[in-house]
Design an enzyme around this catalytic site. Structure first.
Site, PDB file in Angstrom:
ATOM      1  N   GLU A   1       0.810  -1.219   0.000  1.00 57.11           N
ATOM      2  CA  GLU A   1       0.000   0.000   0.000  1.00 57.11           C
ATOM      3  C   GLU A   1       0.846   1.274   0.000  1.00 57.11           C
ATOM      4  O   GLU A   1       0.520   2.244  -0.684  1.00 57.11           O
ATOM      5  CB  GLU A   1      -0.940  -0.004   1.209  1.00 57.11           C
TER       6      GLU A   1
ATOM      7  N   HIS B   1     -11.277  -6.061   8.981  1.00 51.87           N
ATOM      8  CA  HIS B   1     -11.973  -5.824   7.718  1.00 51.87           C
ATOM      9  C   HIS B   1     -13.243  -5.008   7.915  1.00 51.87           C
ATOM     10  O   HIS B   1     -14.090  -4.976   7.023  1.00 51.87           O
ATOM     11  CB  HIS B   1     -12.337  -7.154   7.040  1.00 51.87           C
TER      12      HIS B   1
END
Length: 691
Positions: A430, A497
């Site tokens: 990322e 998540h």
């Protein structure tokens, strides 16, 4: 680097002992061999002039430091050959990303010393208008992008710059510096891996000067030599004498010529030594004195002077004349900079300069009668597709977004329509992809990056907070990047998540944060985010992807970032919310028809619509702020404080915040339901109305 078949002068047994003193003694015992190859006398003399100038500037800086006329200096004395040799080997229109010991990059690119001095002194005419220090700036005029203090992030920015050149078939190379210490950072690994996977024409320069501040190389890495790391990335690596300006120049010139035509990354380790402290205040007591004595023999300027004199290219009179010329220029330029105006603090300007100027006016659909029932997910996809169609320079990047279509299938079919150049699968890195997105923007592209889950943004946090958000304020360059953030709970996905982490970004000036609750807003805000040249964090709730649908304009349109939406009107109280909270509130009010409430969907969280909030507070006098985020630190606290400060006279009750528990998000459905703010909505509304 030894020629193929020759024995390396760096004996393996010494390296294996990882003894810094013996290792560097081996290096300095080598004679410096200058090979002019096909360079004419004028080019050789040009290299000398470019070596001499930063050395004389640095010597002057040390005098000014002792005089108290400057406050800090990071000296590159002894390392000039790397900065000068690499810069002169690159084309003037190719980007270089230097660090704080690379004065020779800036002088070799022809930046007047007065402008540099203005920057170092924090003057109004400096590249950052007094907002950032030393070499922490960029200038598109001279194709230089400076570092930030975190050292590693500029490596991925170089990837993005090179990718833009590759996509546009420009035969260019990009060169980026790092130190041996920063090779320990994850940003180093991520940037080199991405460059290798994508065959990007980037030259990565490691300046191995022996110490990261005071930590010797023996305590920083265990590989025999840093250039060996190139093997792991499947890229070419070379190790060269960083004090030999001709070896540096020839190596970079030959490689750059080649990778412009055959794009690929290369890793170069330049051995050198830092003859001063990390910065002057830190001193050098931690370095054995004999190392300075021996490395003085490899001084890049003195040795090159000796070579030119031997070749009959440099004479004592030319040396004297050059030094006199440079001394006069340096003194004059410094005095000019000292006379320049200091910045005058202007609050309005400071706030405005956090963002690139942009007309936020809405773009209306050409035919508002043409709509199609779309799910929230499909509206986002539609917005992305139309953005790609309008902006040929737009690139989308993310994990599994090509043939697979992304974790939630939002980009399904995109690669077939737009190609793998503009729709790019990324490695799991990322930080590097955020940095590459910034590099794309600097080099004329637009970028949308998909975080596979908003939770994973923590791995790219530094790039977002310290690079994207601050770039325009620091040196006036836009960061035309949208980061998609699939967010939120409701599906039992657990702590990693399901987080609502928008508050990590709503307190960061320079970013914009949007969070649509409806399909029509999702498309309009997506296109507004793509239009906007500033970095936008685009939160999209995963629970709403397939659970919410409504008619959406078929045409291209935008919704102004920073404008709230009144979903329904009432008189008793106001609910201020966003995202899934809007639907919680709608469901609650639908099951309680006896209640009359204003329901305000913020839609944007940075900036947020203060006018709309003030209007509803003034109208009803009772306010509940609802959000899925945890109570402590959520944006509800900020809005509540603002209401108390600016709307106190209109309140008939305290502002009530209804938020999720101050815990991590559990997986079990019963535990998750208890965690979410929805579980407390009924009680909090009753408490508000009973006050």
């Amino acid at each position: 680097m030894p020629l193929k078949g020759e024995k390396s002068p760096y004996q393996q047994q010494d390296l294996e002992k990882l003894n810094l003193d013996r290792f560097f003694r081996k290096i300095v015992c080598l004679s410096m061999n200058f090979d002019r190859k096909n360079l004419d006398d004028n080019t050789l003399l040009k290299l000398y002039k470019h070596l001499l100038k930063p050395r004389m500037i640095e010597e002057k800086m040390l005098i000014l430091l002792r005089q108290g006329k400057i406050g800090k200096w990071f000296s590159g004395i002894g390392q000039e050959a790397i900065a000068v040799g690499t810069t002169l080997a690159m084309h003037p229109d190719e980007y270089i990303l230097p660090m704080h010991r690379n004065l020779g990059v800036f002088t070799s690119r022809g930046i007047p010393l007065s402008r540099l001095m203005a920057q170092w002194q924090g003057k109004e005419s400096g590249f950052t208008k007094g907002r950032d220090r030393s070499f922490h700036f960029g200038t598109k005029e001279f194709k230089i992008v400076g570092m930030i203090s975190h050292l590693g992030p500029q490596l991925a920015v170089a990837d993005g710059i090179a990718l833009a050149d590759l996509l546009n078939n420009r035969q260019k190379a990009t060169l980026v510096f790092t130190g041996e210490g920063a090779t320990s950072e994850g940003d180093f690994h991520e940037a080199l891996n991405v460059a290798a996977v994508w065959d990007l024409p980037v030259i990565f320069i490691i300046e191995n000067n022996g110490y990261g501040l005071s930590t010797p190389t023996s305590e920083q890495y265990r590989c025999k030599q840093l250039v060996d790391r190139a093997i792991g990335y499947g890229m070419e690596g070379r190790r060269i004498d960083g004090n030999n300006v001709l070896e540096v120049y020839h190596t970079i010139h030959e490689l750059a010529e080649d990778i412009r035509k055959n794009p690929r990354p290369v890793l170069i380790e330049c051995t050198t030594f830092r003859m001063r402290g990390h910065e002057e205040a830190s001193g050098t007591k931690y370095v054995p004195q004999e190392l300075f004595t021996e490395w003085e023999k490899k001084d890049p300027l003195k040795n090159y002077e000796g070579f030119l004199i031997k070749e009959g290219i440099l004479t004592e009179s030319v040396q004297t004349d050059l030094r006199a010329e440079y001394k006069q220029e340096i003194d004059s330029e410094i005095e000019k900079a000292f006379a320049m105006a200091e910045p005058e603090a202007d609050t309005l300007l400071e706030v405005a300069d956090m963002y690139q100027a942009h007309d936020p006016g809405e773009i209306l659909p050409i035919d508002p009668t043409k709509t199609t029932e779309k799910r929230y997910l499909d509206a986002i996809s539609d917005g992305l597709r139309q953005g790609m169609q309008k902006f040929s320079e737009l690139v989308i990047m993310g994990q599994d977004i090509t043939e697979y279509g992304g974790a939630f299938k939002i980009t399904q079919g995109f690669v077939e329509e737009f190609g793998k150049g503009r729709v790019r699968n990324t490695p799991i890195c990322e930080s590097a992809i955020v940095g590459a997105a910034l590099g794309l923007s600097i080099n004329g592209q637009k970028a949308v990056m998909e975080m596979q889950f908003a939770d994973f943004v923590s791995c790219g946090f530094n790039q977002i907070i310290n690079n994207l958000a601050k770039t325009h304020y620091r040196w006036g360059e836009k960061a035309d990047v949208v980061i998609r953030m699939p967010t939120g709970a409701g599906s039992g996905a657990g702590p990693f998540h399901s987080q609502s982490n928008e508050a990590w970004f709503t307190k960061t000036p320079g970013l914009k944060v949007v969070y649509p609750a409806f399909a029509s807003d999702a498309k309009g805000l997506m296109l507004a985010a793509i239009e906007d040249p500033n970095p936008v964090m685009y939160f999209e709730h995963k629970y709403l992807y397939r659970a919410m649908s409504e008619p959406v304009y078929d045409d291209y349109y935008t919704i102004e970032i920073g404008k709230a939406r009144c979903v329904q009107k009432g008189e008793q109280f106001s609910i201020i919310t966003y995202g899934l909270g809007v639907h919680w509130a709608m469901d609650y009010l639908n099951t309680h028809p006896e209640l009359s409430a204003d329901l305000i969907d913020l839609r944007s969280l940075l900036p947020w619509d203060q006018d709309a909030v003030k209007a509803t507070v003034k109208k009803t006098g009772r306010v509940l702020i609802l959000h899925e985020d945890t109570l402590t630190g959520g944006i509800g606290g900020e809005i509540s404080a603002w209401i108390a400060e600016h709307c106190f006279e209109y309140l008939d009750a305290p502002v009530i915040r209804c938020a999720s528990l101050d815990t991590a998000i559990p997986m079990n459905r019963a535990l998750e339901d208890n965690f979410l703010a929805k579980a407390r909505l009924d009680g909090d509304i009753k408490r508000l109305l009973e006050y």
